[in-house]
Design a protein around this motif. Sequence first.
Motif, PDB file in Angstrom:
ATOM      1  N   UNK A  60     -49.311 -25.118  27.186  1.00 57.14           N
ATOM      2  CA  UNK A  60     -49.593 -24.163  28.338  1.00 57.14           C
ATOM      3  C   UNK A  60     -48.823 -22.874  28.194  1.00 57.14           C
ATOM      4  N   UNK A  61     -47.882 -22.865  27.264  1.00 56.34           N
ATOM      5  CA  UNK A  61     -46.632 -21.651  27.255  1.00 56.34           C
ATOM      6  C   UNK A  61     -47.688 -20.660  26.246  1.00 56.34           C
ATOM      7  N   UNK A  62     -46.856 -19.568  26.076  1.00 55.00           N
ATOM      8  CA  UNK A  62     -47.445 -18.229  25.242  1.00 55.00           C
ATOM      9  C   UNK A  62     -47.368 -18.548  23.877  1.00 55.00           C
ATOM     10  N   UNK A  63     -46.023 -18.990  23.285  1.00 54.65           N
ATOM     11  CA  UNK A  63     -45.982 -19.210  22.039  1.00 54.65           C
ATOM     12  C   UNK A  63     -45.984 -20.770  21.553  1.00 54.65           C
ATOM     13  N   UNK A  64     -46.071 -21.729  22.597  1.00 57.49           N
ATOM     14  CA  UNK A  64     -46.067 -23.060  22.247  1.00 57.49           C
ATOM     15  C   UNK A  64     -47.016 -23.496  21.196  1.00 57.49           C
ATOM     16  N   UNK A  65     -48.191 -23.225  21.352  1.00 54.69           N
ATOM     17  CA  UNK A  65     -49.465 -23.854  20.355  1.00 54.69           C
ATOM     18  C   UNK A  65     -49.353 -23.563  19.000  1.00 54.69           C
ATOM     19  N   UNK A  66     -48.850 -22.155  18.920  1.00 52.51           N
ATOM     20  CA  UNK A  66     -48.715 -21.589  17.607  1.00 52.51           C
ATOM     21  C   UNK A  66     -47.415 -22.400  16.971  1.00 52.51           C
ATOM     22  N   UNK A  67     -46.435 -22.413  17.410  1.00 48.77           N
ATOM     23  CA  UNK A  67     -45.478 -23.428  16.801  1.00 48.77           C
ATOM     24  C   UNK A  67     -45.533 -24.629  16.420  1.00 48.77           C
ATOM     25  N   UNK A  68     -46.356 -25.294  17.486  1.00 48.05           N
ATOM     26  CA  UNK A  68     -46.528 -26.828  17.347  1.00 48.05           C
ATOM     27  C   UNK A  68     -47.682 -27.081  16.363  1.00 48.05           C
ATOM     28  N   UNK A  69     -48.510 -25.955  16.121  1.00 49.21           N
ATOM     29  CA  UNK A  69     -49.983 -26.216  15.161  1.00 49.21           C
ATOM     30  C   UNK A  69     -48.931 -26.083  13.779  1.00 49.21           C
ATOM     31  N   UNK A  70     -47.957 -25.218  13.552  1.00 49.68           N
ATOM     32  CA  UNK A  70     -47.122 -25.001  12.541  1.00 49.68           C
ATOM     33  C   UNK A  70     -46.713 -26.208  11.891  1.00 49.68           C
ATOM     34  N   UNK A  71     -45.899 -26.794  12.851  1.00 50.32           N
ATOM     35  CA  UNK A  71     -45.225 -28.028  12.515  1.00 50.32           C
ATOM     36  C   UNK A  71     -46.199 -29.181  12.428  1.00 50.32           C
ATOM     37  N   UNK A  72     -47.386 -29.189  13.008  1.00 47.33           N
ATOM     38  CA  UNK A  72     -48.248 -30.217  12.699  1.00 47.33           C
ATOM     39  C   UNK A  72     -48.810 -30.155  11.076  1.00 47.33           C
ATOM     40  N   UNK A  73     -49.198 -29.199  10.689  1.00 40.77           N
ATOM     41  CA  UNK A  73     -49.601 -28.927   9.320  1.00 40.77           C
ATOM     42  C   UNK A  73     -48.552 -29.403   8.423  1.00 40.77           C
ATOM     43  N   UNK A  74     -47.555 -29.303   8.620  1.00 42.45           N
ATOM     44  CA  UNK A  74     -46.233 -29.605   7.685  1.00 42.45           C
ATOM     45  C   UNK A  74     -46.087 -31.063   7.791  1.00 42.45           C
TER      46      UNK A  74
END
Length: 402
Positions: A60-74
Motif C-alpha cells: 500500500x506504500x508508494x515504492x513498496x510494490x516495485x521493490x518487493x517485485x524486484x526482490x521476488x524475481x531474484x
Amino acid sequence: MLIAATGGVFTLGTGLWSLGAFVIPMEEELGWNRTTLFAGLTIRALAAGAIAPFIGPVFDTRNGPRRLTIASAVILGMSLVGLRWVDEVWQYYILFGGVGALANVTSGIVLIEAVVPKWFIRKRGRAVAAASMGGVLGPVFPLAIQWVISAYGWREAWVVMGLVSVVVLLPLAFLVRTRPEDVGQLPDGDTEASAQPSTSQTRNLSPEADHTRSQAMRTSTFWILIATFSLTSLGVQGFISNWLPYFQDIGFSANTGALALTVFGIAVLPARFFWGSLADFFSVRHLLMVQHILTGLLVLLLLNIGNYTLLMAFAVLMGLAYGGYVPLQRLIYPIYYGRAHLGAIRGAMRPAITTASAAGPLVIAGIYDLRGSYELAFIFVMVMWLAAGMMFLMARPPRLPR
C-alpha cells in the motif's frame, strides 16, 4: 496489468503447476513418496501465510510494490536453480517451501490482489480478469517442463525454470507503480470531470468505502470470507497439482496428461475474462457461489474419466468453471473494502487461508498414499467446493465505515 499477469504466470507455473511434472521422476530417483513431495506445497503455503501480514501493508506504500517485485524475481530464480542440487528432504523444503514462499508473497499474484484494483473502479472487473489471465498460462509449464525432463532430466529442468524466471520477471519489476495518483493520473484513466461510480460499486457499496485493516476486521463479512476461502483453499492447491500424476495412474501418458492441463489452461483464458466482466454487472458473491458449485460438481466427471474424449471434456469444462475463481475472489475485496488498504487487509486474511491451503496437499497426498487411489481425496475436494459455495449466501457487503 501486463507486469502482474506475467508475474502470475511464473508464480503459479513454477510452483503449483510444474510440481506435478516432477513428482514421478523425483520419486524414482530420490525414493520419496507423494506425501513428502507435496508437503513442499504445504510448507510454502504456511510460510507465505506467516509472512503475509508483515508484507501486505508494504504493497500500500508508494515504492513498496516495485521493490518487493524486484526482490521476488531474484528470490524465485535462486530457489528454482537451487533445486538442481537437492538430495535431502530438508533441502527441498527450504528451497521450494521456505524460499519459494518468500517469492510468492512478494510476487505478481499479490500485485493482482493489492495493486491492480487500485488503478480501476468502473473497469475493475475486466481489469482484474485481464491481469489474472497470466495464471492461465501456468498449465503450459507442465507441457514444456515435461519435454525438458524427458530430454535432459528433472534436475536440469529446475535450472531452466529458474533462469527463465529471472530473465523475464526482473526487467518488468522495475516498471511497477502502486497507484495512478502516484503518477498524476486517476483510476480507469479518467479525468476528474468524467469519473463515474462503478456499476458493481453502486450495487455493493456506494460510494466506494476505504476500510482500514482494523475496520475491516470488525465486520462479520471479513471472517465469513476467511472461512469460505479457507474451505476453497483446501480444495485447490493439492487438488490441481495432483491431476498429472492422477492422469498417469489411470492409464494416460505423461505427455497426454500434460496436454490435458494445457487444454484446461486454454479454456480458463476466456472464462476469466467472462466471469470478471460479469462482475461489472452482477453481484460478485452470487457469481462466486455459482462458480464454486459448478467446480465442485465437475469433480464427478474427473472421477469417471475413462477415455481420451472424457479427459479433454473434463479439461475444457473445468477450465470454464474454475476460470472464474481467481478474478472473482480478487474482486470481492476491493468491492467490499475499497482501494486504499488492500495489501494490509489481504495480508491479515492470508494466514488462515494459507494454513488451509497448506493442509490440502497433505490431505490429498496422504489419502493417496494410504489407499493407493485418489477417489476419496477428490470427493473430499468436491465437498469443500460445494460447502464454500453455499457460504457466500452469508457474505453480504459490509456497511460503510464511520
